[in-house]
Design a protein around this motif. Structure first.
Motif, short mmCIF file in Angstrom:
data_model
loop_
_atom_site.label_atom_id
_atom_site.label_comp_id
_atom_site.label_asym_id
_atom_site.label_seq_id
_atom_site.Cartn_x
_atom_site.Cartn_y
_atom_site.Cartn_z
N TYR A 146 30.18 -3.02 -7.02
CA TYR A 146 29.68 -1.93 -7.85
C TYR A 146 28.22 -2.18 -8.27
O TYR A 146 27.38 -1.29 -8.15
N VAL A 147 27.94 -3.38 -8.75
CA VAL A 147 26.58 -3.70 -9.17
C VAL A 147 25.63 -3.67 -7.97
O VAL A 147 24.53 -3.14 -8.05
N GLY A 148 26.08 -4.21 -6.86
CA GLY A 148 25.23 -4.24 -5.67
C GLY A 148 24.91 -2.86 -5.13
O GLY A 148 23.82 -2.63 -4.61
N LEU A 149 25.84 -1.94 -5.26
CA LEU A 149 25.62 -0.60 -4.71
C LEU A 149 24.91 0.34 -5.68
O LEU A 149 24.30 1.33 -5.25
N THR A 150 24.96 0.05 -6.98
CA THR A 150 24.39 0.99 -7.93
C THR A 150 23.09 0.52 -8.56
O THR A 150 22.41 1.33 -9.19
N LYS A 151 22.74 -0.72 -8.46
CA LYS A 151 21.55 -1.21 -9.16
C LYS A 151 20.53 -1.73 -8.20
O LYS A 151 20.72 -2.04 -7.11
N ALA A 199 28.84 0.77 -17.52
CA ALA A 199 28.00 1.94 -17.73
C ALA A 199 27.19 1.85 -19.01
O ALA A 199 26.30 2.67 -19.23
N ASN A 200 27.49 0.88 -19.86
CA ASN A 200 26.72 0.72 -21.09
C ASN A 200 25.30 0.26 -20.79
O ASN A 200 24.97 -0.09 -19.67
N SER A 201 24.49 0.23 -21.82
CA SER A 201 23.08 -0.06 -21.64
C SER A 201 22.83 -1.46 -21.10
O SER A 201 21.98 -1.66 -20.25
#
Length: 87
Positions: A82-87, A23-25
């Motif tokens: 997680y990365v695939g679904l959120t970004k 969740a960090n930048s």
């Protein structure tokens, strides 16, 4: 502890720290890799220690390695999803 409590702690150990760092930048994968290694080492040690079937050093070493790499794989897959679904 019952099975539900153990499952909750396992999910918390494997997923929550990675999501907090994600969740960090910037997605600094060095920290994520370190967390995955530490989580896998701790959980693998506990699983090998509690197992009554692993009675010699060699079987404990093989059991630790198997659990360690299995848990690393699971954490990498969860982070990838997680990365695939959120970004």
């Amino acid at each position: 502890m019952n099975i539900i409590t153990k499952a909750f702690f396992a999910i918390a150990l494997l997923v929550l720290p990675q999501l907090a760092f994600a969740a960090n930048s910037k997605d600094n994968w060095y920290w994520l890799a370190l967390i995955a290694v530490i989580n896998s080492a701790i959980v693998s040690t506990i699983l090998v220690w509690k197992s009554k079937k692993l009675d010699t050093f060699a079987t404990k070493a093989v059991g630790f390695g198997a659990w360690f790499w299995f848990l690393i794989f699971i954490q990498v897959m969860l982070y990838g999803f997680y990365v695939g679904l959120t970004k």
